[in-house]
Design an enzyme around this catalytic site. Sequence first.
Site, PDB file in Angstrom:
ATOM      1  N   LEU A  18       0.823  -1.211   0.000  1.00  0.00           N
ATOM      2  CA  LEU A  18       0.000   0.000   0.000  1.00  0.00           C
ATOM      3  C   LEU A  18       0.854   1.256   0.000  1.00  0.00           C
ATOM      4  O   LEU A  18       0.508   2.259  -0.642  1.00  0.00           O
ATOM      5  CB  LEU A  18      -0.933  -0.006   1.220  1.00  0.00           C
ATOM      6  CG  LEU A  18      -1.860  -1.217   1.356  1.00  0.00           C
ATOM      7  CD1 LEU A  18      -2.731  -1.067   2.601  1.00  0.00           C
ATOM      8  CD2 LEU A  18      -2.712  -1.412   0.112  1.00  0.00           C
ATOM      9  N   ASP A  37      11.258   3.246   5.052  1.00  0.00           N
ATOM     10  CA  ASP A  37      11.086   1.794   5.145  1.00  0.00           C
ATOM     11  C   ASP A  37      12.296   1.195   5.821  1.00  0.00           C
ATOM     12  O   ASP A  37      13.377   1.802   5.836  1.00  0.00           O
ATOM     13  CB  ASP A  37      10.896   1.182   3.756  1.00  0.00           C
ATOM     14  CG  ASP A  37      10.059  -0.095   3.779  1.00  0.00           C
ATOM     15  OD1 ASP A  37       8.901  -0.060   3.338  1.00  0.00           O
ATOM     16  OD2 ASP A  37      10.576  -1.143   4.247  1.00  0.00           O
ATOM     17  N   SER A 153      -7.620  -0.264   9.535  1.00  0.00           N
ATOM     18  CA  SER A 153      -8.004  -1.522   8.903  1.00  0.00           C
ATOM     19  C   SER A 153      -9.484  -1.739   9.164  1.00  0.00           C
ATOM     20  O   SER A 153     -10.030  -1.227  10.148  1.00  0.00           O
ATOM     21  CB  SER A 153      -7.199  -2.685   9.499  1.00  0.00           C
ATOM     22  OG  SER A 153      -7.756  -3.933   9.139  1.00  0.00           O
ATOM     23  N   TYR A 166      -4.206  -6.710  16.848  1.00  0.00           N
ATOM     24  CA  TYR A 166      -4.334  -5.967  15.605  1.00  0.00           C
ATOM     25  C   TYR A 166      -5.606  -5.135  15.576  1.00  0.00           C
ATOM     26  O   TYR A 166      -5.587  -3.935  15.266  1.00  0.00           O
ATOM     27  CB  TYR A 166      -4.314  -6.949  14.438  1.00  0.00           C
ATOM     28  CG  TYR A 166      -4.361  -6.331  13.067  1.00  0.00           C
ATOM     29  CD1 TYR A 166      -3.251  -5.687  12.539  1.00  0.00           C
ATOM     30  CD2 TYR A 166      -5.511  -6.418  12.274  1.00  0.00           C
ATOM     31  CE1 TYR A 166      -3.268  -5.136  11.268  1.00  0.00           C
ATOM     32  CE2 TYR A 166      -5.540  -5.868  11.005  1.00  0.00           C
ATOM     33  CZ  TYR A 166      -4.428  -5.227  10.507  1.00  0.00           C
ATOM     34  OH  TYR A 166      -4.455  -4.681   9.248  1.00  0.00           O
ATOM     35  N   THR A 201      -1.600  -7.316  -1.407  1.00  0.00           N
ATOM     36  CA  THR A 201      -0.239  -6.888  -1.115  1.00  0.00           C
ATOM     37  C   THR A 201       0.697  -8.089  -1.275  1.00  0.00           C
ATOM     38  O   THR A 201       0.247  -9.238  -1.279  1.00  0.00           O
ATOM     39  CB  THR A 201      -0.141  -6.351   0.316  1.00  0.00           C
ATOM     40  OG1 THR A 201      -0.511  -7.412   1.224  1.00  0.00           O
ATOM     41  CG2 THR A 201      -1.086  -5.170   0.521  1.00  0.00           C
TER      42      THR A 201
END
Length: 260
Positions: A18, A37, A153, A166, A201
Site C-alpha cells: 500500500l 522503510d 483496517s 491488531y 499486497t
Amino acid sequence: MKISKDTPLVVTGGASGLGRATAEAFAAAGAPVAIFDINEEQGEAVAKELGGVFCKVNIMDEDSVIAGFEKARAANGQERVCVHCAMTAKGGKTLRFDKATNGFKRLPTEDYAFGAEGILTSSYRIASHSALGMANAPEMEDGERGAITLTASVAAQDAQIGQVVYGSCKAGVNGLVLPMARDLMDIGIRVNSIMPGIFATPLMLGAPQPVLDSLAASVPFPKRLGNPPEFGSLALEIARNTYLNGHNFRLDGAIRMAPR
C-alpha cells in the site's frame, strides 16, 4: 491541496504494498516523494524508480524517525502530505488451549505491548513529528499547511478471532484521528485514516491460491481483493480534497468480516 512539486510526500512502508502504491500515485501527480522503510534494498530501488529519496526508518525508534524526517526534508523540502502505512505486530488469541499442558495459556502482555508500539504508538510518532514540521510551513489555500493520513483496517471495526492485538490497536489508530484533527485545526493540518479491507499486497499474495480465492469470494462487490493502486488513489484524493478532515474511510468492497 493541489498536488505538485511544491507538495512533497512522506510515506512510511513505501518500499512495497500500500505504501508503494501511494508513493507511485503521488509521484505520478508531480509530488516529490520520500520513502520511509526498513527494507533498504527494496526502498532504494523504488525511490530511484520514482525519482525520490529513500530514508531507512524504523518506526519503533524515535531517533530513527527523526533522522528520516530530517533527511527527507533536506532532499525534498518540508512534506505537505504524510501517509503512514508501516506497522509491525504479533498475533494470537487472548487465551488458547495448550494440549501439552491440558490448560489455557494467555497471550503475553509483552506481545500486546509490542503490537501497540508497532501500530498505535508508531502512528502517533509519525503523525506528530510530521505535524511539527508542517506547523512551520507557509499557509496554502484555505490556510492549510498539510495533511496526514494514517492506515487503520476494517479490523478496527470487525476484527476476527486471533486479532485482539491488531483489531484493538487499529481501532486506536482511528481513535487518534478526530482529537488530533481538532488539536491541529488552528494550525491548518488535516488528519484522516483509511481502513483497507483485504488487499493484494505482496504479503497477502504469499497465501495459497485456494485461500486467496475464498477471500475474494467473501467480498460483496467487486469479488476480488483490493488492488494497492486503489488505496493510493484514495490517499491522493484525501490529500487533494481539503474538506476531508477528521474522518475514517473504509475501503473494502463492502466486506464485513465474520468472526473467523
